[in-house]
Design an enzyme around this catalytic site. Structure first.
Site, short mmCIF file in Angstrom:
data_model
loop_
_atom_site.label_atom_id
_atom_site.label_comp_id
_atom_site.label_asym_id
_atom_site.label_seq_id
_atom_site.Cartn_x
_atom_site.Cartn_y
_atom_site.Cartn_z
N GLY A 83 134.29 -76.22 -22.30
CA GLY A 83 133.26 -75.39 -22.73
C GLY A 83 132.60 -76.16 -23.95
N GLU A 114 124.25 -73.78 -24.60
CA GLU A 114 123.66 -75.20 -25.65
C GLU A 114 124.38 -75.16 -26.93
OE1 GLU A 114 121.70 -76.88 -23.93
OE2 GLU A 114 121.07 -78.46 -25.65
N GLY A 115 125.81 -74.74 -26.90
CA GLY A 115 126.76 -74.75 -28.24
C GLY A 115 126.57 -73.35 -28.88
N PRO A 152 135.75 -75.11 -16.54
CA PRO A 152 136.36 -74.02 -17.01
C PRO A 152 137.34 -74.30 -18.22
CG PRO A 152 136.76 -74.39 -14.62
CD PRO A 152 135.83 -75.54 -14.96
N ARG A 191 118.32 -78.69 -29.09
CA ARG A 191 118.67 -77.29 -29.67
C ARG A 191 117.62 -76.50 -30.03
NH1 ARG A 191 124.74 -78.81 -31.82
NH2 ARG A 191 125.80 -78.45 -29.92
N THR A 249 123.54 -73.26 -14.60
CA THR A 249 122.39 -72.58 -14.28
C THR A 249 121.68 -73.22 -12.96
OG1 THR A 249 121.88 -72.10 -16.37
CG2 THR A 249 120.01 -72.08 -15.20
N SER A 302 127.39 -70.20 -31.74
CA SER A 302 127.10 -70.13 -33.14
C SER A 302 127.99 -70.66 -33.97
CB SER A 302 126.76 -68.59 -33.59
OG SER A 302 125.49 -68.06 -32.91
N ILE A 342 114.86 -48.46 -33.28
CA ILE A 342 113.67 -47.83 -33.38
C ILE A 342 113.12 -46.99 -32.37
CG2 ILE A 342 111.32 -48.49 -34.03
CD1 ILE A 342 112.61 -50.78 -35.76
#
Ligand code: FAD
Length: 408
Positions: free
Chosen positions: A135, A388-389, A132, A267, A164, A391, A362
């Site tokens: 991160g 996984e990190g 918690p 990554r 997960t 942006s 579209i």
């Protein structure tokens, strides 16, 4: 060292086509149902186990492909099928890689088969690092592992989150602090065997996307595991901690930079997942634009629509090239002097978010409904810029690498 190539060899093409067939025939048709159910798609994992996709052998074969293209090709095809189901299939692989990378031969032989189970009784595994209050800032992790020398046992206490397969896994791999002074270098990974008392699932999260993938808190309350569950063993840990203490005394820079290579190597795999989702949405949009008619002609005949498709395809191909380059660098031990692994994940994940939004546009009203898959793909795509990190963290890593500033 394998030369960098943009051409899959015959064997890789065969595997790609096989995976694509599974993604098209088994994963995609099940996607909407498991997204609505928000449950682990056990029958689909079982199908994947039966044909050999859900297995360590398959994962290892792709992982050790000297061209580096095995994993990105596999991820792209499976996630093209559906991101939530594909994550349920490859999530165990992420925990297994933790054991492959740090475990002894005995640990690999003992625990990895228990992570997968077999086709008649499939199991999953979880990798639990995030907390918690830890991160992006992994170094502020609080879960502690204390060695009880008299019993040769480790005692784990803490709360993990966002895991997960957390709580439903047969085997949990848990990262914990063994020396708080050393930041992330004072962490070690532990196997928590099936049925160990003290490990419990906390809340299961209801998510925006990848809803077929189970994500939950994992509570560790005086969890006792045998000394043999420390990945790599005690001797290796003591040596590593001693080296880290020496380096920390000498200024800490090498300690901080050493952590980077692992993430840079993993990554691109997430980048490849994003490419799969983006390609799936692009294909639906292209097909729709060719067949949907307004004002007496297909909507693709409007430059405003066709240019969007041109941009989508260009970004997807560029993302794939960045992913393949970084994967080739990782398997061939090339130094990531410009954080090329982070670059690939940053660009591919942002591309997936953008392309899936364009696909909704579209498809017009249809794109906004659950009758068509692009709405789900857009929800799914949002995860790639977070796990996984994030942006922002990728940009931070790239910027600091370019500036020559240590990465925390
Ligand atoms: C569906 C899902 C599955 C996951 N699976 C796993 C798993 O299996 N195992 C596991 O261990 N973890 C897992 N995670 C955790 C994931 O890796 C973290 O959510 C992620 O690292 C971000 O951490 P956080 O959520 O605490 O966000 P924070 O770190 O709190 O970030 C919040 C925001 O602040 C920004 N931010 C933070 N620091 C900086 C900074 N220095 N500069 C600029 N911006 C900054 C971030 O970019 C973000 O936008 C999963 C997460 C999700 C949502």
């Amino acid at each position: 060292m394998a030369e960098f190539t943009m051409e899959l060899n015959d064997e890789q093409k065969e595997v790609r086509d096989w995976l694509h067939g599974f993604a098209a025939d088994v994963i995609r048709p099940a996607a909407a149902e498991w997204d609505e159910r928000e449950e682990t798609p056990w029958p689909v994992i079982q199908e994947a186990a039966k044909v050999g996709i859900y297995s360590l052998d398959f994962y290892a074969q792709q992982y050790f492909d000297p061209t580096g293209l095995g994993i990105p090709m596999a991820m792209e095809e499976l996630f093209w099928g559906d991101a939530g189901i594909a994550l349920s299939i490859v999530g165990t692989g992420l925990a297994a890689v933790g054991v492959l990378a740090n475990g002894t031969e005995e640990q690999i032989g003992t625990w990895i088969p228990q992570m997968y189970g077999d086709a008649d009784d499939v199991k999953v595994a979880a990798f639990c690092s995030s907390e918690p209050d830890a991160g992006s800032d992994v170094a502020s992790m609080r879960t502690r592992a204390v060695y009880d020398e008299a019993k040769d046992e480790w005692v784990l206490n803490g709360t993990k989150t966002w895991a997960t397969n957390g709580g439903i896994a047969n085997v949990h791999v848990v990262v914990a602090v063994v020396d708080a002074e050393l930041g992330s270098k004072g962490h070690a990974s532990f196997i928590v065997p099936p049925g160990t008392p003290g490990l419990a699932q906390g809340q299961k999260f209801k998510k925006h996307g990848i809803r077929a993938s189970h994500t939950a808190e994992v509570i560790l309350d005086n969890v006792r595991v045998p000394g043999s569950c420390l990945l790599g063993g005690k001797e290796k840990l003591d040596e590593r901690l001693a080296r880290a203490r020496e380096r920390a005394k000498a200024g800490g820079e090498r300690v901080k930079n050493a952590a980077m290579a692992t993430f840079e190597a993993s990554r691109p795999a997430v980048g490849a997942m994003a490419v799969g989702t983006a390609r799936a949405a692009y294909e639906v949009a292209l097909d729709y634009a060719k067949t949907r008619e307004q004002f007496g002609r297909p909507i693709i005949d409007n430059q405003g629509v066709a240019f969007q498709l041109a941009d989508m395809r260009t970004s997807i191909d560029a993302a794939r090239l960045l992913v393949w380059r970084a994967s080739w660098m990782a398997i061939n031990g090339k130094p990531f002097t410009a954080a090329e692994g982070s670059m690939s994940k940053l660009f591919a994940s942002e591309t997936a978010k953008k392309v899936t939004a364009q696909a909704i546009q579209i498809l017009g009203g249809n794109g906004y409904t659950r009758e068509y898959p692009v709405e789900r793909m857009h929800r799914d795509a949002a995860i790639y810029t977070i796990f996984e990190g994030t942006s922002e963290i990728q940009r931070l890593v790239i910027a600091r690498t370019l500036a020559g500033v240590p990465i925390r």
